[in-house]
Scaffold this active site. Structure first.
Site, PDB file in Angstrom:
ATOM      1  CG  HIS A 493      -1.616   1.079   1.399  1.00 37.33           C
ATOM      2  ND1 HIS A 493      -3.062   1.160   1.073  1.00 37.33           N
ATOM      3  CD2 HIS A 493      -1.666   2.372   1.771  1.00 37.33           C
ATOM      4  CE1 HIS A 493      -3.688   2.425   1.262  1.00 37.33           C
ATOM      5  NE2 HIS A 493      -2.576   3.047   1.788  1.00 37.33           N
ATOM      6  CD  GLU A 494       1.485   3.772   3.757  1.00 44.75           C
ATOM      7  OE1 GLU A 494       1.952   4.817   3.103  1.00 44.75           O
ATOM      8  OE2 GLU A 494       0.701   3.488   4.429  1.00 44.75           O
ATOM      9  CG  HIS A 497       0.673   6.443  -0.629  1.00 44.67           C
ATOM     10  ND1 HIS A 497      -0.534   7.041  -1.232  1.00 44.67           N
ATOM     11  CD2 HIS A 497      -0.085   5.899   0.354  1.00 44.67           C
ATOM     12  CE1 HIS A 497      -1.665   6.969  -0.525  1.00 44.67           C
ATOM     13  NE2 HIS A 497      -1.250   6.216   0.549  1.00 44.67           N
ATOM     14  CG  HIS A 500       0.709   8.976  -7.276  1.00 43.93           C
ATOM     15  ND1 HIS A 500      -0.513   9.183  -6.534  1.00 43.93           N
ATOM     16  CD2 HIS A 500       0.494   9.621  -8.301  1.00 43.93           C
ATOM     17  CE1 HIS A 500      -1.277   9.984  -7.318  1.00 43.93           C
ATOM     18  NE2 HIS A 500      -0.684  10.371  -8.341  1.00 43.93           N
TER      19      HIS A 500
END
EC number: 3.4.24.59
Length: 711
Positions: A493-494, A497, A500
């Site tokens: 999940h991290e 980020h 991105h």
């Protein structure tokens, strides 16, 4: 407001050597000697941190390579330099004729402030040295004061207004430049700079009041409550910390097996606090006053401008339709939990709000026999990082390399620095991995932007720098850091980020990477969760750290199926929270007290009864950072689900789909309207019904069949 877009979002392969990855490096970026400082990423995470010779004897660089930050006093130097440059840039902005150069100067001004503020924002909570934390806190205050001055600088505002007021000139700008100019204007106007002097002063005062109330509310959300020992049965007292003749209740104890412990914790921890109640009421009314002052009918209308949802009406439509689709499934989940409670506690079988987390876990364990410790040996941190490396390489042509750090560059000797390298574009940026537990470290997994990417005036690109903060156990002498399935999913999940941030290579740092609307910002990270639950991806890296045996397919299948247990009830709870958030930030004055509104909303959107003399909203910390936007996680999950099914379900390593994902979604950061990015990726404009159906259909996925089909 020049720092508004900088808000943080409040979650691996050796062999293909550096030579292949560096083949496409050209020009200035090749001048740096990288071949001796990069190493395979998996190995770097599966060894205990060492005080390397190069770290002890090498050149001292300062935190994140910023020379001034080799000591806490360096923050004073950094902020003074930033403030001095800010004054010069303000003069330039005010004297430059309107045109694209105006936007570039504004963005450089934003970058100048963010480079200190963002770095300090991390250091003030993430650095183990109190002197660094205090210096960073002071830098945040200093930069914040400058931002307040800029927010009320009419001449600066008018220089931007001249550009936006020239229709012909605006039409000549490219779409990204127009959007960034409009975002800067939006940031100005929500602070009230377009108002007359008296109203502007009121807006500034309200902003200060809201900040103070937010800090006070946030601080109290975690305050424990005390109760006299004599008021609780003796046999449950040992579950709580003692303070003389009192017991300290510091949380909900949601996983406690004793029903009475959970009930007592729920009723005591959520007992209303008059000061906190007043603080929340003042915060909500102050937000409403500010929104009305600057031209919005509610705070929610102001907060949702530029998001996927756009309006509070759309958000409520989304939540109501989702609630309707979930209702029957939720009833079945509650019935199943009540059956389990009756089986284990026949004398008190009514399902109450303190029960679902515990009984859903019992059902999950009984039905699927999921014991996290059985998975851990297959999920060493190094193996998981190699898995990410394989995935990024196949999807995006990106390789992660561990890079040596210089003395003073990192704040703890177990920090790992990753260079993110594209096979033809070269070095894209850096990720500092602050993955391990330590005293006084924040417990929440987070992604921090330290420096945003942007195109500089000399034509070079300012490389993005981010920190990923997790709380993983340290490696021991006998085995590496081993992750539970939940930890592995959080890591993916991290990393979503982080990618991105690396690939949102916009011209302007104001919209770089994750600096985008909140209901879009979670899409890349949630999408990574889908990859982490796909056996074709997991099988690339999940191998026993001692024997090398792969994680059996059946274990992954059971794990994925177990995650669907009681998911309707869990999602229904999130719908309730999101609806409550919307009502609190809707029409004011509120028709009833915040507690009465909570009771009504819980009845409408959840299904379990409100417990008298409790005020859960006073512990709802997300009201501060996600005011009117708590729905964002649900909407981001819906978008991520649609992208997964449309683009990656058939082949999670599809390079063409990966490149399209980068081109249509990641590359724009916040420089393009989110719905246009989604439309470009899905080749259609999804409706609210599409979002709802995506979330509900996730509960139906037959992972067993899916895994067998993927052989």
């Amino acid at each position: 407001m020049l720092l508004a877009a900088g808000a943080r979002y409040a979650r691996r392969l050796c062999g293909r050597g550096a030579a292949a990855a560096l083949q496409g490096r050209t020009g200035r970026s090749c001048a740096r000697d990288v071949s001796t400082s990069w190493s395979p990423v998996g190995a770097a995470f599966n060894v205990k941190p060492q005080s390397h010779l190069w770290n002890l004897l090498g050149e001292r660089r300062g935190l994140f390579g910023v020379p001034e930050l080799s000591t806490p006093e360096g923050f004073q130097v950094a902020q003074e330099e930033a403030l001095k440059k800010t004054e010069w840039l303000v003069e330039r902005a005010c004297s430059t004729p309107p045109g694209p150069q105006t936007v570039l100067i504004f963005d450089e001004l934003s970058d100048c402030l963010c480079r200190v503020a963002d770095l300090a924002d991390f250091v003030k909570i993430g650095h183990p040295d109190p002197a660094f934390r205090e210096a960073a806190q002071e830098a945040c205050r200093s930069i914040g004061t400058m931002v307040e001055k800029l927010n009320t600088n009419v001449e600066l505002y008018q220089s931007l207004q001249r550009l936006l007021g020239d229709k012909k000139l605006m039409e000549s700008l490219d779409a990204e430049t127009r959007r960034v100019a409009e975002l800067f204007m939006f940031d100005f106007e929500i602070s009230g700079i377009h108002l007359d002097e008296e109203k502007r002063r009121r807006a500034v005062d309200l902003n200060v009041k809201i900040l103070d109330l937010s800090n006070a509310f946030l601080m109290r959300t975690n305050f424990p409550n005390k109760i006299r020992k004599s008021l609780l049965p003796e046999h449950i007292q040992h579950h709580f910390a003692r303070d003389g003749s009192h017991l300290i209740i510091d949380g909900l104890h949601a996983e406690a097996s004793d029903d009475l412990v959970r009930e007592a914790a729920y009723k005591i921890f959520l007992y209303p606090n008059a000061d906190q109640l007043k603080c929340l009421e003042e915060l909500l009314s102050s937000r409403d006053l500010l929104a009305k002052l600057v031209g919005y009918s509610t705070f929610s209308h102001r907060a949702l401008q530029g998001t996927i949802a756009q309006t509070p009406e759309t958000v409520m439509q989304f939540l109501e339709k989702l609630s309707e689709k979930l209702s029957e499934r939720t009833r079945k989940d509650f019935k199943m939990m009540q059956g389990m409670k009756t089986k284990l506690n026949p004398q008190n079988s009514k399902l109450m709000p303190w029960d679902p987390p515990y009984y859903s876990g019992v059902i999950r364990a009984e039905r699927y026999n999921i014991e996290p410790s059985l998975y851990c040996p297959f999920l060493s941190l190094g193996a998981c990082m190699e898995g990410l490396n394989v995935l990024f390489n196949k999807l995006l042509g990106i390789t992660l390399y561990a890079e040596q750090t210089f003395k003073g560059e990192v704040w703890c000797n177990d920090i790992r620095k990753l260079a993110v390298v594209h096979e033809s574009e070269g070095l894209l940026g850096y990720i500092y991995c602050d993955f391990f537990q330590r005293a006084n470290k924040p417990q929440q997994d987070c992604h921090f932007t330290i420096r945003g990417g942007r195109l500089k005036e000399d034509g070079s690109y300012q490389l993005p720098v981010v920190v990923l903060m997790l709380n993983l156990p340290h490696a021991s002498r006998d085995f590496p850091t081993l992750l539970t399935p939940g930890m592995m999913e959080n890591l993916f999940h991290e990393m979503g980020h982080a990618m991105h941030s690396m690939l949102g290579r916009t011209r302007y740092q104001h919209v770089t990477g994750t600096r985008c609307p909140t209901d879009f910002a979670e899409v890349p990270s949630i999408l990574m969760e889908y990859f982490s639950n796909d056996y074709r991806v997991v099988s690339q890296f999940a191998k026993h750290y001692q024997t090398g045996q792969p994680l059996p397919k059946a274990m992954v299948s059971r794990l994925c199926e177990s995650k669907k247990v009681c998911t309707a009830a869990e999602m229904q709870l999130q719908v309730f929270y999101a609806a409550l958030d919307q009502i609190y930030h809707g029409q004011h004055p509120l028709k009833k007290s915040t507690t009465d509104i909570l009771m009504e909303t819980q009845e409408q959107f959840y299904g379990l009864p409100y417990v008298p003399d409790t005020a859960w909203q006073l512990r709802f910390s997300h009201l501060v950072g996600y005011g009117a936007k708590y729905y964002s996680y649900l909407m981001s999950r819906a978008v991520a689900s649609m992208i997964w099914k449309e683009c990656f379900l058939q082949d999670p390593f599809n390079r063409a789909a990966g490149e399209r994902y980068r081109r249509e979604m990641l590359a724009h950061g916040g420089g393009k309207e989110p719905m246009l990015m989604i439309q470009g990726m899905l080749q259609k404009c999804p409706s609210i019904d599409d979002f709802v159906d995506a979330l509900v259909s996730d509960m139906n996925l037959d992972f067993e069949t899916f895994f067998l089909d993927s052989k």
